[in-house]
Design a protein around this motif. Sequence first.
Motif, PDB file in Angstrom:
ATOM      1  N   TYR A  93      42.632  59.508  18.053  1.00 11.75           N
ATOM      2  CA  TYR A  93      42.476  60.949  18.245  1.00 11.75           C
ATOM      3  C   TYR A  93      41.956  61.277  19.637  1.00 11.75           C
ATOM      4  O   TYR A  93      42.375  62.261  20.255  1.00 11.75           O
ATOM      5  N   TRP A  94      41.043  60.459  20.153  1.00 12.38           N
ATOM      6  CA  TRP A  94      40.516  60.701  21.494  1.00 12.38           C
ATOM      7  C   TRP A  94      41.646  60.625  22.525  1.00 12.38           C
ATOM      8  O   TRP A  94      41.820  61.536  23.336  1.00 12.38           O
ATOM      9  N   ASP A  95      42.394  59.536  22.496  1.00 15.75           N
ATOM     10  CA  ASP A  95      43.473  59.360  23.473  1.00 15.75           C
ATOM     11  C   ASP A  95      44.546  60.430  23.321  1.00 15.75           C
ATOM     12  O   ASP A  95      45.054  60.952  24.321  1.00 15.75           O
ATOM     13  N   SER A  96      44.897  60.779  22.108  1.00 16.73           N
ATOM     14  CA  SER A  96      45.953  61.766  21.871  1.00 16.73           C
ATOM     15  C   SER A  96      45.535  63.159  22.307  1.00 16.73           C
ATOM     16  O   SER A  96      46.273  63.849  23.017  1.00 16.73           O
ATOM     17  N   LEU A  97      44.364  63.590  21.897  1.00 13.05           N
ATOM     18  CA  LEU A  97      43.932  64.959  22.188  1.00 13.05           C
ATOM     19  C   LEU A  97      43.451  65.129  23.623  1.00 13.05           C
ATOM     20  O   LEU A  97      43.583  66.216  24.196  1.00 13.05           O
ATOM     21  N   ALA A  98      42.906  64.080  24.229  1.00 13.67           N
ATOM     22  CA  ALA A  98      42.438  64.184  25.615  1.00 13.67           C
ATOM     23  C   ALA A  98      43.581  64.127  26.620  1.00 13.67           C
ATOM     24  O   ALA A  98      43.399  64.498  27.777  1.00 13.67           O
ATOM     25  N   ASP A  99      44.770  63.706  26.195  1.00 14.81           N
ATOM     26  CA  ASP A  99      45.922  63.595  27.083  1.00 14.81           C
ATOM     27  C   ASP A  99      46.245  64.970  27.693  1.00 14.81           C
ATOM     28  O   ASP A  99      46.651  65.889  26.992  1.00 14.81           O
ATOM     29  N   GLY A 100      46.011  65.096  28.983  1.00 14.85           N
ATOM     30  CA  GLY A 100      46.243  66.364  29.670  1.00 14.85           C
ATOM     31  C   GLY A 100      45.068  67.319  29.566  1.00 14.85           C
ATOM     32  O   GLY A 100      45.115  68.432  30.072  1.00 14.85           O
ATOM     33  N   GLY A 101      44.003  66.867  28.902  1.00 18.56           N
ATOM     34  CA  GLY A 101      42.828  67.705  28.719  1.00 18.56           C
ATOM     35  C   GLY A 101      41.658  67.195  29.535  1.00 18.56           C
ATOM     36  O   GLY A 101      41.837  66.627  30.610  1.00 18.56           O
ATOM     37  N   GLU A 102      40.456  67.361  28.980  1.00 18.85           N
ATOM     38  CA  GLU A 102      39.239  67.024  29.710  1.00 18.85           C
ATOM     39  C   GLU A 102      38.225  66.390  28.768  1.00 18.85           C
ATOM     40  O   GLU A 102      37.841  66.987  27.765  1.00 18.85           O
ATOM     41  N   GLU A 103      37.784  65.186  29.106  1.00 17.23           N
ATOM     42  CA  GLU A 103      36.760  64.514  28.318  1.00 17.23           C
ATOM     43  C   GLU A 103      35.406  65.125  28.616  1.00 17.23           C
ATOM     44  O   GLU A 103      35.133  65.516  29.751  1.00 17.23           O
ATOM     45  N   SER A 104      34.554  65.190  27.613  1.00 14.78           N
ATOM     46  CA  SER A 104      33.196  65.684  27.795  1.00 14.78           C
ATOM     47  C   SER A 104      32.236  64.601  27.324  1.00 14.78           C
ATOM     48  O   SER A 104      32.529  63.411  27.482  1.00 14.78           O
ATOM     49  N   VAL A 105      31.118  64.969  26.730  1.00 10.14           N
ATOM     50  CA  VAL A 105      30.108  64.009  26.296  1.00 10.14           C
ATOM     51  C   VAL A 105      29.908  64.076  24.791  1.00 10.14           C
ATOM     52  O   VAL A 105      30.316  65.035  24.133  1.00 10.14           O
TER      53      VAL A 105
END
Length: 168
Positions: A93-105
């Motif tokens: 889910y992290w890799d899929s949803l962060a694709d093109g997005g922005e990681e936070s904490v």
Amino acid sequence: MSITRSPIQPCLWFDDTLEEAARFYTGIFPNSSIDHLSRYGDAGPGTPGSVMAGEFTLDGMTFRGINGGPAFPFTEAISFSIACRDQSEVDYYWDSLADGGEESVCGWLKDRFGLSWQIVPVRLYELVADPVPERAMAATRAMLGMRRIVVAELEAAADAAVGTAAPG
């Protein structure tokens, strides 16, 4: 035909990306579908054929969406939390949803549409509620230093706090 669903459904306001977002999300979550997209006709205020509103289902939960324009962008004040069984599910889910997005904490991210998600392993909830306060605090401190939550690092921090592995 009668459809049984919860009377409470999230409604998401997109600028002009509802159809793209619905396709993105339904490609990530199991048991998902685009249920209906309403398009503007020739007499409508929008561009004929463009999506006005719609419904999509993500893993059994129905969402409504509208293309309302740029007036109200998403903020972290609203997020969706995904309780993950294990690290592989967190990673997916992290890799899929962060694709093109922005990681936070602390397991938070924004996807490419600006919608916030919390990707949380169930093990985190167990560790921060550990009956041994030192273990719970150590797991919490470890989580606060992470972007993506890593279960093995949480467990190692909790175990190091008391100098031994958890009973069990």
